[in-house]
Enzyme design. Structure first.
Site, PDB file in Angstrom:
ATOM      1  N   HIS A 140      -3.442   6.746   1.803  1.00 43.31           N
ATOM      2  CA  HIS A 140      -3.801   5.431   1.279  1.00 43.31           C
ATOM      3  C   HIS A 140      -5.263   5.157   1.602  1.00 43.31           C
ATOM      4  CE1 HIS A 140      -4.239   1.287   0.481  1.00 43.31           C
ATOM      5  NE2 HIS A 140      -4.194   0.909   1.753  1.00 43.31           N
ATOM      6  N   CYS A 150       0.800  -1.231   0.000  1.00 45.22           N
ATOM      7  CA  CYS A 150       0.000   0.000   0.000  1.00 45.22           C
ATOM      8  C   CYS A 150       0.834   1.283   0.000  1.00 45.22           C
ATOM      9  CB  CYS A 150      -0.938  -0.006   1.203  1.00 45.22           C
ATOM     10  SG  CYS A 150      -1.898  -1.521   1.343  1.00 45.22           S
ATOM     11  N   ASN A 156     -10.249  -0.657  -1.327  1.00 43.50           N
ATOM     12  CA  ASN A 156      -8.807  -0.610  -1.102  1.00 43.50           C
ATOM     13  C   ASN A 156      -8.121  -1.215  -2.322  1.00 43.50           C
ATOM     14  OD1 ASN A 156      -6.140  -1.039  -0.351  1.00 43.50           O
ATOM     15  ND2 ASN A 156      -6.634  -1.754   1.705  1.00 43.50           N
TER      16      ASN A 156
END
Length: 312
Positions: free
Chosen positions: A238, A113, A268
């Site tokens: 993020h 990430c 995500n």
């Protein structure tokens, strides 16, 4: 030329949209359960004939077009991804071949990430050192390939997509100094392991770490750029979970900034999440050229990386 800048950005998402209602027909969950815990309503899912390098190439082509730069002008390709199936050729080489970039340095960055912000820092360093003239930096992940769709704790989180940035030399340092690091002893908290590889995480550990430790680190990234958080026009964290993004943004103190909340629409998307969200803010006109924007990636490996950039 003493610095580097982001000349343009672009993004791409697959056409298929998976809603919370769709997931409720697959596992024991509901729209209320998902939105109350992670703030996600929809996510885009790539098909079996849409590999990671295809997602990346679509986003990169849009960034190149927006910058008015031909593929042949790129001499460094960096792809941040953790969902490559094959080890070689790497994603960067595959993207270069798709776009017709003739002879670039081509490297993948696997920091999950935090991948895009670490790759962006690497491109900034290469351009400022004279090792590259123009770099293509891409975050692309197909999380659906590494997801157990019977596990409601993880399958509700993920989406697929890509975002890209063209980085080139500039007279001013429009990409600020990076602040990066990791917590290796907690690397087990976010994993993509096994055969077949599957995404798993210790959600509470990640939540506590992100909401208690990261605000101070993000403020230090602003300090390195010579800015206070209240000077920021945008904050792109993020896109992991709204329950992480919103408290982190408040604790950071960026009271005048537009805060990206693309996780609600995209889920995500790992390394893709920051460039994807940044590109959407630019496309929507919510941030303007020259605006200072904090990019801050965190998560897999419990790695992090952040820098303040000037909006293209």
């Amino acid at each position: 030329m003493n610095g580097s800048r982001i000349a343009a950005v672009g993004h791409y998402q697959p056409a298929k949209v998976l809603t919370n209602e769709d997931l409720a027909g697959m596992v024991a969950t509901s729209d209320e359960w998902i939105t109350s815990r992670v703030g996600i309503r929809t996510r885009h899912i790539a098909g079996p004939d849409e590999p990671v390098d295809e997602l990346a190439a679509h986003a990169a082509a849009k960034a190149l077009a927006a910058a008015g730069i031909a593929p042949g002008d790129i001499d460094l390709v960096l792809v941040a991804t953790s969902t490559a199936i094959d080890r070689s050729p790497n994603m960067a080489a595959r993207v270069a071949a798709r776009l017709g970039i003739p002879s670039p340095a081509a490297m993948d960055v696997n920091v999950v990430c935090a991948g895009f912000t670490q790759a962006l820092a690497t491109a900034d360093h290469a351009v400022r050192a004279g090792a590259a003239a123009r770099a293509l930096v891409i975050g692309a992940d197909k999380m659906s390939d590494v997801t157990d769709w019977s596990d409601r704790t993880t399958c509700v989180l993920v989406g697929d997509g890509a975002g890209a940035a063209v980085v080139e030399a500039s007279q001013e340092a429009a990409i600020g100094p990076v602040l990066w690091g990791s917590v290796p002893e907690m690397g087990h908290a976010v994993r993509i392991e096994g055969q077949p590889a599957r995404f798993a995480q210790e959600g509470q550990s990640v939540y506590r770490w992100a909401t208690t430790q990261l605000p101070a680190i993000a403020r230090r990234a602003c300090e390195r750029a010579g800015l206070a958080p209240e000077d920021l026009a945008g904050v792109v964290l993020h896109q992991a979970n709204l329950r992480i993004i919103e408290p982190l943004a408040v604790k950071l103190g960026a009271v005048n900034a537009v805060v990206a909340r693309d996780v609600a629409e995209s889920g995500n998307t790992s390394a893709a999440s920051i460039p994807l969200a940044l590109s959407k803010l630019v496309e929507q006109g919510r941030i303007s050229s020259g605006d200072p924007v904090l990019l801050f990636g965190f998560g897999g490996n419990l790695s992090y990386a952040g820098q303040v950039v000037r909006c293209p």
